[in-house]
Design a protein around this motif. Structure first.
Motif, PDB file in Angstrom:
ATOM      1  N   LYS A 190      -2.285  -5.679  27.255  1.00 51.42           N
ATOM      2  CA  LYS A 190      -3.090  -4.600  26.677  1.00 51.42           C
ATOM      3  C   LYS A 190      -2.219  -3.574  25.967  1.00 51.42           C
ATOM      4  O   LYS A 190      -1.113  -3.274  26.413  1.00 51.42           O
ATOM      5  N   ILE A 191      -2.786  -3.022  24.893  1.00 51.71           N
ATOM      6  CA  ILE A 191      -2.038  -2.056  24.076  1.00 51.71           C
ATOM      7  C   ILE A 191      -2.885  -0.799  23.925  1.00 51.71           C
ATOM      8  O   ILE A 191      -4.089  -0.866  23.639  1.00 51.71           O
ATOM      9  N   LEU A 192      -2.259   0.360  24.128  1.00 54.51           N
ATOM     10  CA  LEU A 192      -2.997   1.625  24.008  1.00 54.51           C
ATOM     11  C   LEU A 192      -3.174   2.023  22.551  1.00 54.51           C
ATOM     12  O   LEU A 192      -4.250   2.411  22.124  1.00 54.51           O
ATOM     13  N   GLU A 193      -2.063   1.937  21.770  1.00 54.84           N
ATOM     14  CA  GLU A 193      -2.140   2.416  20.382  1.00 54.84           C
ATOM     15  C   GLU A 193      -1.070   1.738  19.531  1.00 54.84           C
ATOM     16  O   GLU A 193       0.020   1.439  20.015  1.00 54.84           O
ATOM     17  N   ILE A 194      -1.429   1.496  18.276  1.00 53.01           N
ATOM     18  CA  ILE A 194      -0.430   0.995  17.316  1.00 53.01           C
ATOM     19  C   ILE A 194      -0.408   1.990  16.161  1.00 53.01           C
ATOM     20  O   ILE A 194      -1.456   2.332  15.601  1.00 53.01           O
ATOM     21  N   ARG A 195       0.785   2.444  15.816  1.00 51.77           N
ATOM     22  CA  ARG A 195       0.936   3.363  14.677  1.00 51.77           C
ATOM     23  C   ARG A 195       1.679   2.647  13.550  1.00 51.77           C
ATOM     24  O   ARG A 195       2.660   1.951  13.796  1.00 51.77           O
ATOM     25  N   GLU A 196       1.187   2.814  12.318  1.00 53.23           N
ATOM     26  CA  GLU A 196       1.803   2.158  11.171  1.00 53.23           C
ATOM     27  C   GLU A 196       2.242   3.212  10.162  1.00 53.23           C
ATOM     28  O   GLU A 196       1.653   4.298  10.092  1.00 53.23           O
ATOM     29  N   PRO A 197       3.289   2.920   9.357  1.00 52.97           N
ATOM     30  CA  PRO A 197       3.737   3.899   8.353  1.00 52.97           C
ATOM     31  C   PRO A 197       2.719   4.040   7.225  1.00 52.97           C
ATOM     32  O   PRO A 197       2.119   3.044   6.808  1.00 52.97           O
ATOM     33  N   VAL A 198       2.535   5.275   6.757  1.00 50.01           N
ATOM     34  CA  VAL A 198       1.660   5.498   5.600  1.00 50.01           C
ATOM     35  C   VAL A 198       2.483   6.151   4.484  1.00 50.01           C
ATOM     36  O   VAL A 198       3.526   6.766   4.737  1.00 50.01           O
ATOM     37  N   VAL A 199       2.011   5.990   3.254  1.00 47.55           N
ATOM     38  CA  VAL A 199       2.726   6.544   2.105  1.00 47.55           C
ATOM     39  C   VAL A 199       1.765   7.325   1.223  1.00 47.55           C
ATOM     40  O   VAL A 199       0.552   7.097   1.247  1.00 47.55           O
ATOM     41  N   ASP A 200       2.329   8.265   0.481  1.00 43.98           N
ATOM     42  CA  ASP A 200       1.571   8.934  -0.575  1.00 43.98           C
ATOM     43  C   ASP A 200       1.841   8.167  -1.862  1.00 43.98           C
ATOM     44  O   ASP A 200       2.980   8.155  -2.346  1.00 43.98           O
ATOM     45  N   ALA A 201       0.810   7.529  -2.395  1.00 44.78           N
ATOM     46  CA  ALA A 201       0.963   6.743  -3.622  1.00 44.78           C
ATOM     47  C   ALA A 201       0.417   7.536  -4.803  1.00 44.78           C
ATOM     48  O   ALA A 201      -0.652   8.134  -4.713  1.00 44.78           O
ATOM     49  N   THR A 202       1.182   7.552  -5.892  1.00 42.60           N
ATOM     50  CA  THR A 202       0.732   8.196  -7.135  1.00 42.60           C
ATOM     51  C   THR A 202       0.603   7.107  -8.193  1.00 42.60           C
ATOM     52  O   THR A 202       1.563   6.373  -8.443  1.00 42.60           O
ATOM     53  N   ILE A 203      -0.565   7.026  -8.788  1.00 40.27           N
ATOM     54  CA  ILE A 203      -0.803   6.014  -9.834  1.00 40.27           C
ATOM     55  C   ILE A 203      -1.195   6.743 -11.107  1.00 40.27           C
ATOM     56  O   ILE A 203      -2.091   7.597 -11.093  1.00 40.27           O
ATOM     57  N   ILE A 204      -0.486   6.441 -12.200  1.00 37.31           N
ATOM     58  CA  ILE A 204      -0.855   7.017 -13.498  1.00 37.31           C
ATOM     59  C   ILE A 204      -1.426   5.889 -14.349  1.00 37.31           C
ATOM     60  O   ILE A 204      -0.798   4.825 -14.483  1.00 37.31           O
ATOM     61  N   VAL A 205      -2.622   6.132 -14.908  1.00 35.69           N
ATOM     62  CA  VAL A 205      -3.365   5.035 -15.535  1.00 35.69           C
ATOM     63  C   VAL A 205      -4.257   5.583 -16.646  1.00 35.69           C
ATOM     64  O   VAL A 205      -4.696   6.735 -16.577  1.00 35.69           O
ATOM     65  N   PRO A 206      -4.513   4.800 -17.707  1.00 32.42           N
ATOM     66  CA  PRO A 206      -5.492   5.235 -18.710  1.00 32.42           C
ATOM     67  C   PRO A 206      -6.869   5.432 -18.059  1.00 32.42           C
ATOM     68  O   PRO A 206      -7.236   4.696 -17.140  1.00 32.42           O
ATOM     69  N   ALA A 207      -7.638   6.419 -18.564  1.00 32.51           N
ATOM     70  CA  ALA A 207      -8.892   6.827 -17.923  1.00 32.51           C
ATOM     71  C   ALA A 207      -9.877   5.678 -17.747  1.00 32.51           C
ATOM     72  O   ALA A 207     -10.624   5.643 -16.772  1.00 32.51           O
ATOM     73  N   GLU A 208      -9.880   4.680 -18.671  1.00 29.14           N
ATOM     74  CA  GLU A 208     -10.896   3.618 -18.565  1.00 29.14           C
ATOM     75  C   GLU A 208     -10.674   2.693 -17.366  1.00 29.14           C
ATOM     76  O   GLU A 208     -11.554   1.907 -17.010  1.00 29.14           O
ATOM     77  N   TYR A 209      -9.488   2.769 -16.711  1.00 28.07           N
ATOM     78  CA  TYR A 209      -9.226   1.873 -15.577  1.00 28.07           C
ATOM     79  C   TYR A 209      -9.386   2.569 -14.222  1.00 28.07           C
ATOM     80  O   TYR A 209      -9.012   2.004 -13.197  1.00 28.07           O
ATOM     81  N   ILE A 210      -9.920   3.788 -14.218  1.00 33.64           N
ATOM     82  CA  ILE A 210     -10.039   4.531 -12.946  1.00 33.64           C
ATOM     83  C   ILE A 210     -10.819   3.713 -11.916  1.00 33.64           C
ATOM     84  O   ILE A 210     -10.411   3.589 -10.762  1.00 33.64           O
TER      85      ILE A 210
END
Length: 619
Positions: free
Chosen positions: A408-428
Motif C-alpha cells: 500500500k502507498i499513501l501518496e505519490i508526488r510527481e514533478p511539475v513544470v511551468d510551460a510557456t508556449i508561444i503560438v499563432p492565434a489560430e492554433y490556440i
C-alpha cells in the motif's frame, strides 16, 4: 589547445573601465553563432583564411546538427572614440535542455544581447533567457537579426521587442549576422550601454568558475571570471568549496585560441590550467582564491543543474559494459549535468541509469556515445523522479519503475513544470486541447501582438518528456515554440503498470503512469509485443497488470505441427488420439517453457518512434 611556445606572455591587468563582459542569448536557430562569427572577423581576432562558419561550435555533433551545446568565451579588442576596449563575449546555447549553460554564462557578465530573428519574432526560449538575464540584473541590448531575409519584418518585431523590454522601437538594433550589416554599430552600442565590471583590485583574489572542460593533453581547463583582486602565473590557488590547493601552471585568455598571460585582474574572463585530471575538482559555481591570502566569502549566484529525466542505457553487446562506463566518465568530464549509476535488468543485462536535463540532452549524449565510442545502445523509455510515501511513512525516491515499492502507498508526488508556449492565434484551440489531454492546468494567456499568443500551463513533467514537443509541432504546423522550467511537485494518482509474459514480469517494459492512462498503455504495449515476439511451441499470454489486477491481455498463438498429415482416412478415434497427444505435449511445455524475447523486440518496443523502431529491427 596549446598556445605557441615562442609567443611572449601577454601583459596582465586590463583597466576594468575598458572591459565589457556580455553574452548573446536567443531562441534556437536565431543566429547567435553566426553573429559571433562576424564579431570575431570585425575585431580581427580570427584571420579571414582561418574563418569557418560557426567558428565557436567545436564539437562534431554541434557542427552536424547546427546547434550550440557548450558555451564558449572569447576575448576581442574594439576601438571606440580613440580608446581600445576588451570585450569578453560568451556565446550560449539556445535549447531549453542547455539553459544551465546559459545561467552560468550570465553569472559571468554585466550585459546581454537579446537576439531575435526578424522573420520569426519572439519565441518561448527568448522569453525564458530574457527573464534569466533580468534576474541577474544585466543591461539588455535588443537586437533583430537576419534583416537580410526576404521574409524579414523588422518594423513589426521591433515593436514586439520594444513592448517586451520597455524601450522605443527605434532603440532596437537591426543587424545581419550573415552579411555583417549593422554589427559595427552593435559593437559601439556594447561600449555605450553595458557597464564596466566593478571589483576591488587590492582585495584578496576571488574568481568564479563558470565552465570547465577536459583537455586530453593538459587536463582540466577551468574558465573563470575574476571578481576581486588578481591571479598570477605560477601562483598557488585554493578552491573555496573543497579547500583543495593547486599551482597555476598556466593562466590566460581565449582570443579565440588560448593565449597565456602573466595574470588576470578585476573583471577579466580567462582560463586556468593546474594539471588536475578530474573536472569534479574544479566545480562550476565554485570560487577560486589565492592560497597565500585567501578570501573569506564565496561568490554566490549559481546552482547545480538537477537531472529531470532518467533513462536506462544498456549496451546491446554485454561485453561493451566497461567501454560504456569509461565513455560516460569521459563525457561527464565536459558535461556537469550528466550523472549516472550502474543498474541491472533481467531482460537487458548490465547498464547504467543516467540522469539528463531533457530529451535533447538524452539524444545528444546517446549520439555522442555511439559516434565517439562505437557503442550500440538500447535506451529505455525516459522517466521522471517520483517521491513515493509508503504506508509506514517512509519516503522513497523512485527514478525507475523497478524501484516502485510493493504494497500500500499513501501518496505519490510527481514533478511539475511551468510551460510557456508561444503560438499563432489560430492554433490556440489545438494547443489547449493537447495540454488538457496531458493533465495541464491553464495558468494564463497574453497576446504579444495581434497574431501571436503566449499561453502558460502548469503540467506534469512526465507528460512533457516523451512526445509532447512532437505533438505540439505537428498540431501547429511547426509554428509553436515551447519552454519549460521546474516548479516543484504535486500529488497525483499514479500506478505502476507491469507487463507479464507467461506470468513473469519483464522489468524493461514496466512504466509508472496516471491511473487514467494505465489501460491505454497496457493495451498498446501488449499489442506491440504480440507483433514483435516470435511464436513459440506453446501459447504465450501477454498481460498488463496493476498489482495483481490484469487490465489487458493478448495471446501469441502456438506453432502447431500438422500431426494428421500422414492419416489417410481410417478411424476418427486415431486422429483424435494424435491431437490429444499433441495438446498434452503443448500443455506440459507451457508449464516448463520460457519465452525467448529477441533483442530486436526490446529495441522496437522501447522506441517511442514507430518508424525508427522498424528501421532498427532491420539492422
Amino acid at each position: 589547445m596549446s598556445p605557441k611556445a615562442s609567443k611572449p606572455l601577454v601583459p596582465a591587468k586590463t583597466d576594468p573601465a575598458a572591459i565589457r563582459n556580455f553574452c548573446i542569448i536567443a531562441h534556437i536557430d536565431h543566429g547567435k553563432s553566426t553573429l559571433a562569427d562576424r564579431m570575431l572577423q570585425l575585431t580581427g581576432v580570427v584571420q579571414p583564411r582561418d574563418m569557418k562558419a560557426q567558428y565557436l561550435d567545436r564539437m562534431d555533433i554541434e557542427r552536424e546538427r547546427g546547434i550550440t551545446i557548450k558555451s564558449q568565451a572569447v576575448r576581442m579588442p574594439w576601438e571606440y572614440a580613440g580608446e581600445t576596449f576588451a570585450f569578453h563575449m560568451i556565446d550560449t546555447p539556445g535549447h531549453v535542455d542547455f539553459s544551465y549553460e546559459v545561467s552560468r554564462s550570465l553569472a559571468a557578465c554585466e550585459g546581454a544581447l537579446l537576439l531575435v530573428d526578424a522573420a520569426q519574432g519572439i519565441e518561448a526560449q527568448t522569453l525564458a533567457n530574457l527573464y534569466l538575464a533580468m534576474e541577474h540584473e544585466l543591461a539588455i541590448i535588443p537586437v533583430l537579426n537576419k534583416i537580410d531575409l526576404p521574409a524579414a519584418m523588422p518594423e513589426k518585431y521591433a515593436e514586439e521587442l520594444a513592448h517586451l523590454i520597455g524601450c522605443e522601437p527605434e532603440d532596437v538594433l537591426r543587424v545581419s549576422g550573415k552579411t555583417g550589416e549593422g554589427v559595427d554599430a552593435l559593437l559601439d552600442r556594447i561600449v555605450e550601454e553595458i557597464p564596466a565590471p566593478v571589483g576591488q583590485p587590492d582585495a584578496p583574489a576571488r574568481a568564479m568558475i563558470f565552465d570547465s572542460v577536459y583537455d586530453t593533453y593538459r587536463g582540466v581547463v577551468t574558465f573563470v571570471r575574476v571578481v576581486d583582486g588578481q591571479l598570477g602565473h605560477r601562483e598557488k590557488i585554493q578552491m573555496m568549496s573543497t579547500g583543495v590547493t593547486h599551482e597555476l601552471l598556466e593562466i590566460g585568455v581565449s582570443s579565440p585560441e588560448p593565449e597565456a598571460t602573466k595574470g588576470l585582474s578585476v573583471g577579466e574572463v580567462g582560463y586556468l590550467i593546474t594539471g588536475v585530471k578530474d573536472v569534479r575538482q574544479s566545480k562550476v559555481g565554485d570560487t577560486v582564491t589565492s592560497a597565500n591570502k585567501p578570501a573569506e566569502a564565496i561568490i554566490g549566484g549559481y546552482e547545480d543543474p538537477k537531472p529531470m529525466v532518467f533513462s536506462g542505457l544498456f549496451p546491446i553487446d554485454g561485453s561493451d559494459f566497461p567501454v560504456l562506463r569509461e565513455a560516460l566518465e569521459k563525457l561527464q568530464l565536459n558535461d556537469a549535468a550528466l550523472n549516472f549509476e550502474p543498474e541491472t535488468s533481467t531482460a537487458l543485462g548490465f547498464g547504467f541509469r543516467v540522469g539528463f536535463l531533457g530529451l535533447l540532452h538524452l539524444e545528444i549524449t546517446r549520439e555522442r556515445l555511439e559516434q565517439e565510442y562505437n557503442l550500440d545502445l538500447i535506451s529505455t523509455a525516459p522517466n521522471v523522479v517520483y517521491q513515493v510515501t509508503a504506508e509506514d511513512g517512509e519516503v522513497l525516491t523512485v527514478t525507475n519503475p523497478s524501484e516502485f515499492p510493493e504494497g500500500k502507498i499513501l501518496e505519490i508526488r510527481e514533478p511539475v513544470v511551468d510551460a510557456t508556449i508561444i503560438v499563432p492565434a489560430e492554433y490556440i484551440g489545438a494547443v489547449m486541447e493537447l495540454c488538457q489531454s496531458r493533465r495541464g492546468q491553464l495558468e494564463g494567456m497574453d497576446y504579444l501582438s495581434e497574431e501571436r499568443v503566449e499561453i502558460r500551463y502548469k503540467m506534469p513533467l512526465a507528460e512533457i518528456v516523451f512526445d509532447f514537443f512532437d505533438q505540439l509541432k505537428s498540431r501547429t504546423k511547426g509554428y509553436a515554440s515551447l519552454n519549460w522550467q521546474a516548479e516543484g511537485e504535486q500529488a497525483a494518482d499514479l500506478v505502476k503498470v507491469d507487463i507479464l509474459l507467461q506470468g513473469d514480469k519483464v522489468d524493461a517494459f514496466s512504466a509508472i503512469t496516471h491511473r487514467d492512462h494505465a489501460y491505454a498503455y497496457g493495451v498498446k504495449m501488449a499489442s506491440k509485443l504480440k507483433d514483435l515476439i516470435p511464436r513459440q511451441q506453446f501459447e504465450v499470454p501477454i498481460q498488463a497488470a496493476i498489482g495483481s489486477r490484469i487490465i489487458a491481455r493478448e495471446n501469441i498463438r502456438a506453432i502447431r505441427k500438422d500431426v494428421l498429415s500422414k492419416c489417410y482416412g481410417g478411424d476418427i478415434s486415431r486422429k483424435r488420439k494424435l491431437l490429444e497427444k499433441q495438446k498434452e505435449g503443448k500443455k506440459r511445455m507451457k508449464m516448463v517453457g520460457t519465452v525467448e524475447v529477441p533483442q530486436e523486440a526490446f529495441i522496437a518496443a522501447l522506441s517511442s518512434d514507430e518508424g525508427n523502431a522498424k528501421e532498427k529491427t532491420k539492422k
